[in-house]
Design a protein around this motif. Sequence first.
Motif, PDB file in Angstrom:
ATOM      1  N   ASN A  51       5.019   9.120  -6.307  1.00 55.48           N
ATOM      2  CA  ASN A  51       4.907   7.709  -5.933  1.00 55.48           C
ATOM      3  C   ASN A  51       4.598   6.794  -7.113  1.00 55.48           C
ATOM      4  O   ASN A  51       4.410   5.596  -6.940  1.00 55.48           O
TER       5      ASN A  51
ATOM      6  N   SER B  53       1.888   7.033  -9.415  1.00 52.60           N
ATOM      7  CA  SER B  53       0.475   6.681  -9.431  1.00 52.60           C
ATOM      8  C   SER B  53      -0.151   6.968 -10.793  1.00 52.60           C
ATOM      9  O   SER B  53       0.153   7.976 -11.438  1.00 52.60           O
TER      10      SER B  53
ATOM     11  N   GLY C 103       3.768   2.416  -8.552  1.00 49.30           N
ATOM     12  CA  GLY C 103       5.197   2.539  -8.250  1.00 49.30           C
ATOM     13  C   GLY C 103       5.564   1.860  -6.941  1.00 49.30           C
ATOM     14  O   GLY C 103       6.637   1.269  -6.810  1.00 49.30           O
ATOM     15  N   ILE C 104       4.660   1.921  -5.958  1.00 43.85           N
ATOM     16  CA  ILE C 104       4.912   1.274  -4.668  1.00 43.85           C
ATOM     17  C   ILE C 104       4.819  -0.241  -4.809  1.00 43.85           C
ATOM     18  O   ILE C 104       5.635  -0.981  -4.240  1.00 43.85           O
TER      19      ILE C 104
ATOM     20  N   ILE D 287      -3.197   1.925  -3.799  1.00 42.95           N
ATOM     21  CA  ILE D 287      -1.745   1.926  -3.649  1.00 42.95           C
ATOM     22  C   ILE D 287      -1.138   2.212  -5.020  1.00 42.95           C
ATOM     23  O   ILE D 287      -1.440   1.493  -5.987  1.00 42.95           O
TER      24      ILE D 287
ATOM     25  N   ALA E 205       7.949  -1.419  -6.430  1.00 40.96           N
ATOM     26  CA  ALA E 205       9.091  -1.341  -5.512  1.00 40.96           C
ATOM     27  C   ALA E 205       9.076  -2.512  -4.531  1.00 40.96           C
ATOM     28  O   ALA E 205      10.132  -3.079  -4.204  1.00 40.96           O
ATOM     29  N   MET E 206       7.893  -2.885  -4.058  1.00 44.58           N
ATOM     30  CA  MET E 206       7.775  -3.998  -3.110  1.00 44.58           C
ATOM     31  C   MET E 206       8.174  -5.321  -3.766  1.00 44.58           C
ATOM     32  O   MET E 206       8.726  -6.209  -3.113  1.00 44.58           O
TER      33      MET E 206
ATOM     34  N   GLN F 184       1.229  12.228  -5.377  1.00 43.36           N
ATOM     35  CA  GLN F 184       0.833  11.028  -6.111  1.00 43.36           C
ATOM     36  C   GLN F 184       1.776  10.763  -7.280  1.00 43.36           C
ATOM     37  O   GLN F 184       2.157   9.628  -7.549  1.00 43.36           O
TER      38      GLN F 184
ATOM     39  N   GLY G 165      -2.816  -2.722  -7.114  1.00 40.89           N
ATOM     40  CA  GLY G 165      -2.756  -1.531  -6.276  1.00 40.89           C
ATOM     41  C   GLY G 165      -4.115  -0.906  -6.014  1.00 40.89           C
ATOM     42  O   GLY G 165      -4.373  -0.380  -4.931  1.00 40.89           O
TER      43      GLY G 165
END
Length: 331
Positions: free
Chosen positions: A184, A186, A311-312, A308, A315-316, A181, A299
């Motif tokens: 990523n 979180s 960080g993800i 989610i 990035a998206m 986690q 997220g």
Amino acid sequence: MVKAKQKRKLLLVIIAFVLLVIAVMMSMGIGSVRLTPAQTWQTLIGRGDDYWNTILWDIRIPRVLLALIIGANLAASGALLQAVMQNPLADPGLTGVSSGAAVTVLFIMLVMPQFSALIPLGAIVGGAIAAIMVYTWAWSRQRGMTPVRIILSGVAVNAVFGGVIGLLSILYSDKLPAALQWMNGSLSGKGMGDVYAILPYSAAGWLMAILCIRQANMLRLGEQAAHHLGQNVNQVRILLSFVAVFLASVSVSKVGLVGFVGLIVPHMSRIIIGSDYKYSIPFSLVLGATVLIVADTIGRSAFSPLEIPAGIIMAMVGGPYFLYLMRKGGA
């Protein structure tokens, strides 16, 4: 005319702060259990029931505060790095600083978990090592440190430390789930202890960033102008880089790799409020906090009950934005 522009920029900073307050209030109410604004406010002033208190004070408020602090840190770090490199594509994650901090944090988490109290200090050391490597490789006797050489060196250092992170992940795969986690980016499971641990470092970093405004503006005028004003350009770059590394490394120590905040926010800040760092850095601090709070809220609510990592989400959003800047001619 000048006073009118200053008033306009000050107004924009105030508006950004108001939007941050709105984002904080909305984020505290959004989640697997929804709280209305009235319920949120009643809980904040001590009139909520035990169930609301548990949700708000034990889970959401620490998470929102941490997103606020981390977002402000990364935005200020990106703004200073872009001042150093005179390039809108500079970012703690893209120049190796975040990866350097991540290596030391991951090493402590996987190899020496008994020293977890040293994670913030270890992150700062790792980020500093990455910065030293970048500037050592970027240095040229003939030309000193040019922005292009710094960026290219940063990309190389980022690749090296990315490989080390991959190696640690393979060698200690049995211990990796605990750090997954964090890797990523979180904010899940964070408490007020994490907020108290990072706040003193962050407050010191924000103060240093504000004190660096004059030097950042000198670099914006160009190397020759800075020389004429009696400034050693390389020393100024090192000073600003140290502050940027400090802020980014402290952030990595708590929530791992959250990319693109330091890229997107300073660029948006320049578009909205201009390139004068007297206004751009405070505006970036507030806007960065807002952006990460929104990303974390999306997220944890868009795919509820699944979460989610922020960080993800960044990035998206940040990847396409990075390509947009390149196409626009920022690189």
